[in-house]
Design a protein around this motif. Structure first.
Motif, mmCIF file in Angstrom:
data_model
loop_
_atom_site.group_PDB
_atom_site.id
_atom_site.type_symbol
_atom_site.label_atom_id
_atom_site.label_comp_id
_atom_site.label_asym_id
_atom_site.label_seq_id
_atom_site.Cartn_x
_atom_site.Cartn_y
_atom_site.Cartn_z
ATOM 1 N N UNK A 1 -20.893 23.663 -23.522
ATOM 2 C CA UNK A 1 -20.479 23.791 -24.930
ATOM 3 C C UNK A 1 -19.432 24.882 -25.117
ATOM 4 N N UNK A 2 -19.391 25.854 -24.215
ATOM 5 C CA UNK A 2 -18.457 26.968 -24.339
ATOM 6 C C UNK A 2 -17.000 26.518 -24.268
ATOM 7 N N UNK A 3 -16.745 25.324 -23.756
ATOM 8 C CA UNK A 3 -15.368 24.824 -23.687
ATOM 9 C C UNK A 3 -14.742 24.715 -25.066
ATOM 10 N N UNK A 4 -15.555 24.606 -26.111
ATOM 11 C CA UNK A 4 -15.022 24.525 -27.474
ATOM 12 C C UNK A 4 -14.304 25.813 -27.871
ATOM 13 N N UNK A 5 -14.594 26.899 -27.174
ATOM 14 C CA UNK A 5 -13.960 28.181 -27.469
ATOM 15 C C UNK A 5 -12.818 28.494 -26.503
ATOM 16 N N UNK A 6 -12.543 27.571 -25.596
ATOM 17 C CA UNK A 6 -11.516 27.806 -24.583
ATOM 18 C C UNK A 6 -10.136 27.335 -25.006
ATOM 19 N N UNK A 7 -9.209 27.367 -24.068
ATOM 20 C CA UNK A 7 -7.811 27.015 -24.348
ATOM 21 C C UNK A 7 -7.464 25.576 -23.975
ATOM 22 N N UNK A 8 -8.314 24.913 -23.199
ATOM 23 C CA UNK A 8 -8.007 23.542 -22.782
ATOM 24 C C UNK A 8 -8.308 22.560 -23.913
ATOM 25 N N UNK A 9 -7.534 21.471 -23.994
ATOM 26 C CA UNK A 9 -7.898 20.405 -24.942
ATOM 27 C C UNK A 9 -9.287 19.870 -24.615
ATOM 28 N N UNK A 10 -10.060 19.583 -25.657
ATOM 29 C CA UNK A 10 -11.455 19.173 -25.473
ATOM 30 C C UNK A 10 -11.700 17.817 -26.120
ATOM 31 N N UNK A 11 -12.249 16.914 -25.336
ATOM 32 C CA UNK A 11 -12.778 15.660 -25.874
ATOM 33 C C UNK A 11 -14.244 15.898 -26.223
ATOM 34 N N UNK B 1 -13.808 12.864 -30.456
ATOM 35 C CA UNK B 1 -12.818 13.674 -31.159
ATOM 36 C C UNK B 1 -12.037 14.462 -30.128
ATOM 37 N N UNK B 2 -10.756 14.677 -30.403
ATOM 38 C CA UNK B 2 -9.911 15.512 -29.553
ATOM 39 C C UNK B 2 -9.624 16.799 -30.308
ATOM 40 N N UNK B 3 -10.003 17.917 -29.712
ATOM 41 C CA UNK B 3 -9.840 19.215 -30.375
ATOM 42 C C UNK B 3 -9.090 20.174 -29.462
ATOM 43 N N UNK B 4 -8.434 21.147 -30.082
ATOM 44 C CA UNK B 4 -7.749 22.194 -29.330
ATOM 45 C C UNK B 4 -7.850 23.493 -30.103
ATOM 46 N N UNK B 5 -8.419 24.499 -29.446
ATOM 47 C CA UNK B 5 -8.567 25.828 -30.041
ATOM 48 C C UNK B 5 -9.238 25.778 -31.419
ATOM 49 N N UNK B 6 -10.306 25.002 -31.475
ATOM 50 C CA UNK B 6 -11.125 24.968 -32.676
ATOM 51 C C UNK B 6 -10.677 24.018 -33.756
ATOM 52 N N UNK B 7 -9.586 23.308 -33.546
ATOM 53 C CA UNK B 7 -9.103 22.369 -34.558
ATOM 54 C C UNK B 7 -9.187 20.944 -34.028
ATOM 55 N N UNK B 8 -9.757 20.059 -34.828
ATOM 56 C CA UNK B 8 -9.836 18.649 -34.450
ATOM 57 C C UNK B 8 -8.493 17.991 -34.760
ATOM 58 N N UNK B 9 -7.903 17.385 -33.759
ATOM 59 C CA UNK B 9 -6.577 16.780 -33.894
ATOM 60 C C UNK B 9 -6.646 15.286 -34.172
ATOM 61 N N UNK B 10 -7.648 14.632 -33.627
ATOM 62 C CA UNK B 10 -7.785 13.184 -33.815
ATOM 63 C C UNK B 10 -9.234 12.805 -33.587
ATOM 64 N N UNK B 11 -9.639 11.677 -34.167
ATOM 65 C CA UNK B 11 -11.028 11.247 -33.976
ATOM 66 C C UNK B 11 -11.133 9.737 -34.020
ATOM 67 N N UNK B 12 -12.195 9.260 -33.373
ATOM 68 C CA UNK B 12 -12.473 7.838 -33.285
ATOM 69 C C UNK B 12 -13.956 7.608 -33.562
ATOM 70 N N UNK B 13 -14.259 6.666 -34.419
ATOM 71 C CA UNK B 13 -15.626 6.267 -34.729
ATOM 72 C C UNK B 13 -15.707 4.770 -34.473
ATOM 73 N N UNK B 14 -16.472 4.370 -33.469
ATOM 74 C CA UNK B 14 -16.504 2.963 -33.076
ATOM 75 C C UNK B 14 -17.927 2.428 -33.160
ATOM 76 N N UNK C 1 -5.590 12.462 -20.428
ATOM 77 C CA UNK C 1 -5.016 13.755 -20.779
ATOM 78 C C UNK C 1 -5.356 14.754 -19.673
ATOM 79 N N UNK C 2 -4.514 14.827 -18.641
ATOM 80 C CA UNK C 2 -4.780 15.762 -17.537
ATOM 81 C C UNK C 2 -4.905 17.199 -18.051
ATOM 82 N N UNK C 3 -5.884 17.904 -17.507
ATOM 83 C CA UNK C 3 -6.135 19.274 -17.930
ATOM 84 C C UNK C 3 -7.133 19.396 -19.053
ATOM 85 N N UNK C 4 -7.531 18.258 -19.627
ATOM 86 C CA UNK C 4 -8.524 18.281 -20.703
ATOM 87 C C UNK C 4 -9.926 18.322 -20.106
ATOM 88 N N UNK C 5 -10.883 18.703 -20.957
ATOM 89 C CA UNK C 5 -12.292 18.750 -20.555
ATOM 90 C C UNK C 5 -13.117 17.984 -21.575
#
Length: 271
Positions: free
Chosen positions: A80-90, A113-126, A62-66
């Motif tokens: 940790x501040x990336x969780x409050x940013x605009x980029x998609x976050x792993x 987990x993949x999150x964007x703007x404070x919302x978790x969009x998808x997650x993986x537990x392995x 996912x180019x542009x993600x952090x």
């Protein structure tokens, strides 16, 4: 976009575990285990190498993600501040249940987990040793090894089984709140790997969790997994858990809304 990426993320987790975690399972040397904040807060070479592996592979997907990873934040809390940013976050916990991993037990997993703007969009537990891969997509349900997960509801009058923050990781105030669960009809025990406890709730093997810390890598994947399996979550303030922090603690996640309300009420009573 998320649906197209799901198999690639699963493959990335499996490759990271195969390359960096499983070869060190029950093979760790003493110098490969380090205390972070104390004797109960450990990091191993497997944690660090797996996070580096996943950071490279996930950002390629996912180019542009952090990435906000447990070990990267330990080295630089500003990550940790990336969780409050605009980029998609792993959000990555390379080895959730490091103590279990160090002891050579099976109860550890890798959380993404993949999150964007404070919302978790998808997650993986392995859980690599158990060969279990749980995946959740917001609005798309939860699956374990391809089979749908449904948390269900506790039986009428049944004792509630609740996993709680381990005493080693709680303040005196938090211990007092958790003592609210020391009532008839509730069987509370210290948690193991948070990710695997959330999976147990999502599959109906555990009724609820009650945690007193809010680090995103421990909770993001599991909270979505429980929600998409039909469960819910709530802080002691009656609010949804906020990914970037600032939550009223403890908080709970459970198989259904009635159990969430009951556990949250007991925690408020204890506090």
């Amino acid at each position: 976009m998320i649906d197209d990426t799901l198999p690639d993320v699963e493959e990335a987790l499996r490759k990271a575990a195969a390359a960096e975690i499983l070869p060190r399972y029950r093979q760790l040397a003493a110098h490969e285990i380090v205390e972070k904040t104390g004797p109960h807060d450990l990091v191993t070479i497997a944690d660090r190498q797996a996070e580096e592996h996943l950071t490279a592979s996930l950002t390629r997907l996912l180019p542009g993600s952090v990435v906000v990873g447990e070990e990267a934040v330990h080295e630089d809390p500003a990550v940790y501040d990336a969780l409050r940013g605009d980029a998609p976050v792993w959000i990555v916990d390379p080895v959730d249940g490091t103590r279990q991993f160090v002891r050579g037990e099976t109860g550890f997993c890798t959380l993404v987990a993949l999150a964007h703007r404070g919302e978790v969009l998808a997650s993986w537990t392995y859980a690599p040793v158990l060969d279990e891969m749980a995946v959740a997509v917001r609005g798309g349900g939860a699956r374990l090894n391809g089979e749908a997960l449904r948390a269900g509801v506790p039986g009428t009058g049944a004792t509630l089984r609740v996993a709680t923050s381990h005493p080693d990781f709680t303040t005196e105030q938090q211990k007092t709140a958790l003592l609210g669960l020391n009532v008839k009809g509730v069987d509370a025990r210290p948690c193991g790997s948070a990710g695997l406890e959330y999976l147990a709730v999502a599959r109906g093997d555990l009724d609820a969790v009650a945690f007193s810390w809010e680090l995103a890598w421990d909770h993001a994947a599991g909270l979505l997994l429980v929600e998409e399996a039909g469960g819910s979550h709530m802080t002691v303030a009656g609010e949804r858990f906020r990914l970037a922090g600032g939550n009223a603690l403890p908080f709970t996640a459970a198989r259904d809304t009635a159990t969430v309300a009951r556990v949250a009420g007991l925690l408020r009573g204890g506090a």
